[in-house]
Design an enzyme around this catalytic site. Structure first.
Site, PDB file in Angstrom:
ATOM      1  N   HIS A   1       0.934  -1.022   0.008  1.00  0.00           N
ATOM      2  CA  HIS A   1       0.186   0.043   0.074  1.00  0.00           C
ATOM      3  C   HIS A   1       0.894   1.256  -0.107  1.00  0.00           C
ATOM      4  CE1 HIS A   1      -3.837   2.095   0.900  1.00  0.00           C
ATOM      5  NE2 HIS A   1      -2.901   2.732   1.567  1.00  0.00           N
TER       6      HIS A   1
ATOM      7  N   ASP B   1       0.888   5.193  -0.006  1.00  0.00           N
ATOM      8  CA  ASP B   1       0.080   6.468   0.115  1.00  0.00           C
ATOM      9  C   ASP B   1       0.987   7.586  -0.492  1.00  0.00           C
ATOM     10  OD1 ASP B   1      -1.961   5.462   1.988  1.00  0.00           O
ATOM     11  OD2 ASP B   1      -0.216   4.754   3.094  1.00  0.00           O
TER      12      ASP B   1
ATOM     13  N   MET C   1       0.509  11.433  -0.832  1.00  0.00           N
ATOM     14  CA  MET C   1       0.019  12.869  -0.211  1.00  0.00           C
ATOM     15  C   MET C   1       0.676  14.271  -0.752  1.00  0.00           C
ATOM     16  SD  MET C   1      -0.009  11.775   3.815  1.00  0.00           S
ATOM     17  CE  MET C   1      -0.422   9.937   4.044  1.00  0.00           C
TER      18      MET C   1
ATOM     19  N   HIS D   1      -2.619   4.465  -3.082  1.00  0.00           N
ATOM     20  CA  HIS D   1      -3.930   5.375  -2.526  1.00  0.00           C
ATOM     21  C   HIS D   1      -3.494   6.790  -2.704  1.00  0.00           C
ATOM     22  CE1 HIS D   1      -6.021   6.535   1.488  1.00  0.00           C
ATOM     23  NE2 HIS D   1      -6.519   7.237   0.756  1.00  0.00           N
TER      24      HIS D   1
ATOM     25  N   GLY E   1      -3.970  11.109   6.125  1.00  0.00           N
ATOM     26  CA  GLY E   1      -2.771  11.972   6.310  1.00  0.00           C
ATOM     27  C   GLY E   1      -1.828  11.576   7.151  1.00  0.00           C
ATOM     28  N   PHE E   2      -1.938  10.867   8.003  1.00  0.00           N
ATOM     29  CA  PHE E   2      -0.909  10.378   8.847  1.00  0.00           C
ATOM     30  C   PHE E   2      -1.011   9.099   9.295  1.00  0.00           C
ATOM     31  CE2 PHE E   2      -1.463  14.863   9.294  1.00  0.00           C
ATOM     32  CZ  PHE E   2      -0.516  15.492   9.200  1.00  0.00           C
ATOM     33  N   GLY E   3       0.206   8.330   9.585  1.00  0.00           N
ATOM     34  CA  GLY E   3       0.152   6.802  10.055  1.00  0.00           C
ATOM     35  C   GLY E   3       0.014   7.080  11.690  1.00  0.00           C
ATOM     36  N   GLY E   4      -0.418   5.825  12.290  1.00  0.00           N
ATOM     37  CA  GLY E   4      -0.344   5.833  13.959  1.00  0.00           C
ATOM     38  C   GLY E   4      -1.428   6.481  14.386  1.00  0.00           C
TER      39      GLY E   4
ATOM     40  N   ASP F   1      -8.609   1.421   5.872  1.00  0.00           N
ATOM     41  CA  ASP F   1      -7.221   1.923   6.157  1.00  0.00           C
ATOM     42  C   ASP F   1      -7.286   2.856   7.253  1.00  0.00           C
ATOM     43  OD1 ASP F   1      -4.758   3.141   5.734  1.00  0.00           O
ATOM     44  OD2 ASP F   1      -5.201   3.887   3.789  1.00  0.00           O
ATOM     45  N   GLY F   2      -6.301   2.461   8.306  1.00  0.00           N
ATOM     46  CA  GLY F   2      -6.174   3.354   9.318  1.00  0.00           C
ATOM     47  C   GLY F   2      -6.173   2.816  10.681  1.00  0.00           C
ATOM     48  N   GLY F   3      -5.401   2.964  11.838  1.00  0.00           N
ATOM     49  CA  GLY F   3      -5.685   2.606  12.874  1.00  0.00           C
ATOM     50  C   GLY F   3      -5.844   1.047  13.245  1.00  0.00           C
TER      51      GLY F   3
ATOM     52  N   GLY G   1      -0.003  -0.060   8.607  1.00  0.00           N
ATOM     53  CA  GLY G   1       1.275   0.714   8.537  1.00  0.00           C
ATOM     54  C   GLY G   1       1.957   0.533  10.050  1.00  0.00           C
ATOM     55  N   SER G   2       1.601   1.398  11.047  1.00  0.00           N
ATOM     56  CA  SER G   2       2.360   1.344  12.174  1.00  0.00           C
ATOM     57  C   SER G   2       2.403   0.070  12.796  1.00  0.00           C
ATOM     58  CB  SER G   2       2.030   2.551  13.041  1.00  0.00           C
ATOM     59  OG  SER G   2       0.504   2.360  13.086  1.00  0.00           O
TER      60      SER G   2
HETATM   61  C1  DX5 Z   1      -3.338   7.301   6.287  1.00  0.00           C
HETATM   62  C2  DX5 Z   1      -2.851   6.441   5.206  1.00  0.00           C
HETATM   63  C3  DX5 Z   1      -2.708   5.055   5.910  1.00  0.00           C
HETATM   64  C4  DX5 Z   1      -1.774   4.879   7.089  1.00  0.00           C
HETATM   65  C5  DX5 Z   1      -2.257   3.819   8.079  1.00  0.00           C
HETATM   66  O1  DX5 Z   1      -3.607   8.360   5.910  1.00  0.00           O
HETATM   67  O2  DX5 Z   1      -3.706   6.277   4.201  1.00  0.00           O
HETATM   68  O3  DX5 Z   1      -2.300   4.274   4.772  1.00  0.00           O
HETATM   69  O4  DX5 Z   1      -0.394   4.504   6.469  1.00  0.00           O
HETATM   70  O5  DX5 Z   1      -1.233   4.159   9.109  1.00  0.00           O
HETATM   71  P1  DX5 Z   1      -1.716   3.093  10.386  1.00  0.00           P
HETATM   72  O6  DX5 Z   1      -1.983   1.521   9.948  1.00  0.00           O
HETATM   73  O7  DX5 Z   1      -0.525   3.460  11.255  1.00  0.00           O
HETATM   74  O8  DX5 Z   1      -2.741   3.858  10.867  1.00  0.00           O
HETATM   75 ZN    ZN Z   2      -3.529   4.570   2.738  1.00  0.00          ZN
END
Ligand code: DX5
Ligand code: ZN
Length: 221
Positions: A31, A33, A35, A64, A140-143, A173-175, A195-196
């Site tokens: 995946h 990302d 941005m 994405h 926008g952000f991981g974690g 996707d996310g968290g 991701g994280s």
């Molecule tokens: C966030 C991204 C995700 C991100 C998910 O906007 O689209 O793909 O990497 O990260 P985690 O799994 O850490 O929430």
């Molecule tokens: Zn994503």
């Protein structure tokens, strides 16, 4: 259920090794990302990075796009090696046309929806979709923390796909971590982006294997 490690949280100084680790552990997609600092308040990478990564992985590339005016970029990402191109419904006024264009490039066409966008907005696009991406955080952000309402949205999207008799995949996707992964599988998700929880774990390959075991124990392998 497929696992799509998100490289957003990977260590780019060691990217080839990190990709190899998740790939040999059984990841299904990579995946990626993208941005632009406008649709979301963060910047990542453009097609050059995707093209370079293509040289070190045969996995399907799940791109994405978190960018405004995604119609300006899909051709370049396809040429760079994207297999699935997902853009945000909120980012373009002509989603149907862009989905058809993505398919005409030979890629799978996906639509992502932010937490505030109802699943019902996708109803008239079902014939044009290969993948629905339900965001379970604000992009926008991981974690970030998982927004629990996403579980219900996954159920709704599953029902929409089944009602339409469509073969499109349902991605979240996310968290996502071990606990909500089980809930998402039970709600009908096909692909979990992580991701994280994978790249922040110290051993991404071992974590992919562990998550795979969690899914098979819960009957969602
Ligand atoms: C966030 C991204 C995700 C991100 C998910 O906007 O689209 O793909 O990497 O990260 P985690 O799994 O850490 O929430
Ligand atoms: Zn994503």
């Amino acid at each position: 259920m497929k696992i799509a490690p998100s490289l957003l949280s990977a260590d780019f100084a060691r990217i080839a090794a990190q990709v190899a680790a998740v790939q040999s552990a059984g990841a299904d997609y990579l995946h990626l990302d993208v941005m632009d600092g406008r649709f979301v308040p963060n910047l990542t990478w453009g097609p050059k990075i995707v093209e370079d990564l293509r040289g070190c992985s045969g996995l399907p590339f799940d791109c994405h796009l978190m960018v405004v005016e995604p119609e300006r970029y899909v051709d370049e990402f396809r040429t760079a090696g994207a297999d699935i191109i997902t853009f945000h419904l909120e980012a373009t006024p002509h989603a149907q046309r862009l989905l058809a264009h993505v398919r005409s490039l030979g890629a799978k066409a996906g639509i992502a929806i932010c937490p505030q966008t109802p699943v019902a907005m996708l109803e008239d696009l079902m014939d044009d979709l290969d993948l629905i991406l339900v965001m379970s955080v604000n992009p926008g952000f991981g974690g970030q923390s998982f927004i629990p309402r996403a579980i219900e949205k996954v159920r709704q999207a599953r029902a929409l796909i089944d009602r339409a008799g469509a073969s499109c995949e349902l991605e979240v996707d996310g968290g996502i971590g071990e606990e909500n992964l089980r809930l998402l599988a039970a709600a009908g998700a096909d692909v979990a982006v992580m991701g994280s929880s994978i790249f922040g774990s110290g051993d991404p390959g071992a974590m992919v294997k562990h998550l795979r075991a969690v899914l098979s124990e819960s009957g969602a392998s």
